[in-house]
Design a protein around this motif. Structure first.
Motif, PDB file in Angstrom:
ATOM      1  N   GLY A  69       0.819  -1.205   0.000  1.00 23.23           N
ATOM      2  CA  GLY A  69       0.000   0.000   0.000  1.00 23.23           C
ATOM      3  C   GLY A  69       0.849   1.249   0.000  1.00 23.23           C
ATOM      4  N   ASP A  70       0.197   2.369   0.261  1.00 23.93           N
ATOM      5  CA  ASP A  70       0.884   3.645   0.220  1.00 23.93           C
ATOM      6  C   ASP A  70       1.843   3.828   1.395  1.00 23.93           C
ATOM      7  OD1 ASP A  70       1.178   6.057  -1.282  1.00 23.93           O
ATOM      8  OD2 ASP A  70       0.244   7.104   0.400  1.00 23.93           O
ATOM      9  N   ASP A  71       1.751   2.932   2.388  1.00 25.88           N
ATOM     10  CA  ASP A  71       2.646   3.040   3.541  1.00 25.88           C
ATOM     11  C   ASP A  71       3.916   2.220   3.355  1.00 25.88           C
ATOM     12  OD1 ASP A  71       1.416   0.606   3.601  1.00 25.88           O
ATOM     13  OD2 ASP A  71       1.008   0.635   5.764  1.00 25.88           O
ATOM     14  N   ARG A  72       4.124   1.788   2.124  1.00 24.04           N
ATOM     15  CA  ARG A  72       5.344   1.036   1.845  1.00 24.04           C
ATOM     16  C   ARG A  72       6.568   1.943   1.971  1.00 24.04           C
ATOM     17  NH1 ARG A  72       3.222   2.733  -2.876  1.00 24.04           N
ATOM     18  NH2 ARG A  72       4.671   3.723  -4.327  1.00 24.04           N
ATOM     19  N   ASP A  73       7.723   1.333   1.878  1.00 21.55           N
ATOM     20  CA  ASP A  73       8.966   2.084   1.934  1.00 21.55           C
ATOM     21  C   ASP A  73       9.230   2.723   0.563  1.00 21.55           C
ATOM     22  OD1 ASP A  73      11.463   3.102   2.180  1.00 21.55           O
ATOM     23  OD2 ASP A  73      12.406   1.248   2.854  1.00 21.55           O
ATOM     24  N   HIS A  74       8.884   4.009   0.460  1.00 22.39           N
ATOM     25  CA  HIS A  74       9.014   4.679  -0.838  1.00 22.39           C
ATOM     26  C   HIS A  74      10.463   4.765  -1.306  1.00 22.39           C
ATOM     27  CE1 HIS A  74       4.866   5.950  -1.475  1.00 22.39           C
ATOM     28  NE2 HIS A  74       4.792   6.070  -0.164  1.00 22.39           N
ATOM     29  N   SER A  75      11.389   4.646  -0.404  1.00 22.24           N
ATOM     30  CA  SER A  75      12.787   4.717  -0.825  1.00 22.24           C
ATOM     31  C   SER A  75      13.162   3.523  -1.694  1.00 22.24           C
ATOM     32  CB  SER A  75      13.708   4.796   0.394  1.00 22.24           C
ATOM     33  OG  SER A  75      13.705   3.576   1.105  1.00 22.24           O
ATOM     34  N   GLN A  76      12.328   2.500  -1.656  1.00 22.33           N
ATOM     35  CA  GLN A  76      12.598   1.312  -2.472  1.00 22.33           C
ATOM     36  C   GLN A  76      11.832   1.316  -3.783  1.00 22.33           C
ATOM     37  OE1 GLN A  76      14.956  -0.919  -1.593  1.00 22.33           O
ATOM     38  NE2 GLN A  76      15.326   0.547   0.049  1.00 22.33           N
TER      39      GLN A  76
END
Ligand SMILES: [Zn+2]
Length: 92
Positions: A69-76
């Motif tokens: 979801g949107d709470d994933r690690d966006h740095s990845q």
């Protein structure tokens, strides 16, 4: 570009058509088409490789991590699947 419905933005169409998965071969978050079944070959590949030569390492549907979801690690996030600075499509 395919028009699906008049009131949907391109980002909304992407959100409906694609799911985010962590792709084990490179451990980054990519977009995978939701209805993708590997076109009969039993393998799937991320959006960023579609229309290009099939990568050396594809993966099987059951190798995909659960949908993120949107709470994933966006740095990845994969930079090809997620254009720089664009996190809009994944807002609930
Ligand atoms: Zn990607």
């Amino acid at each position: 570009m395919t028009v699906i419905a008049g009131n949907l933005s391109a980002a909304e169409v992407d959100a409906a058509m694609y799911a985010v998965h962590r792709w084990e071969p490179d451990n980054r978050n990519h977009l995978f088409k939701r209805d993708q079944d590997g076109a009969g070959v039993g393998a799937v590949w991320p959006k960023c490789t579609r229309g290009k030569p099939i990568p050396q390492r594809t993966c099987f549907p059951d190798e995909l991590s659960p949908e993120l979801g949107d709470d994933r690690d966006h740095s990845q996030d994969c930079r090809s699947c997620f254009p720089t600075g664009s996190r809009q499509p994944w807002r609930p």
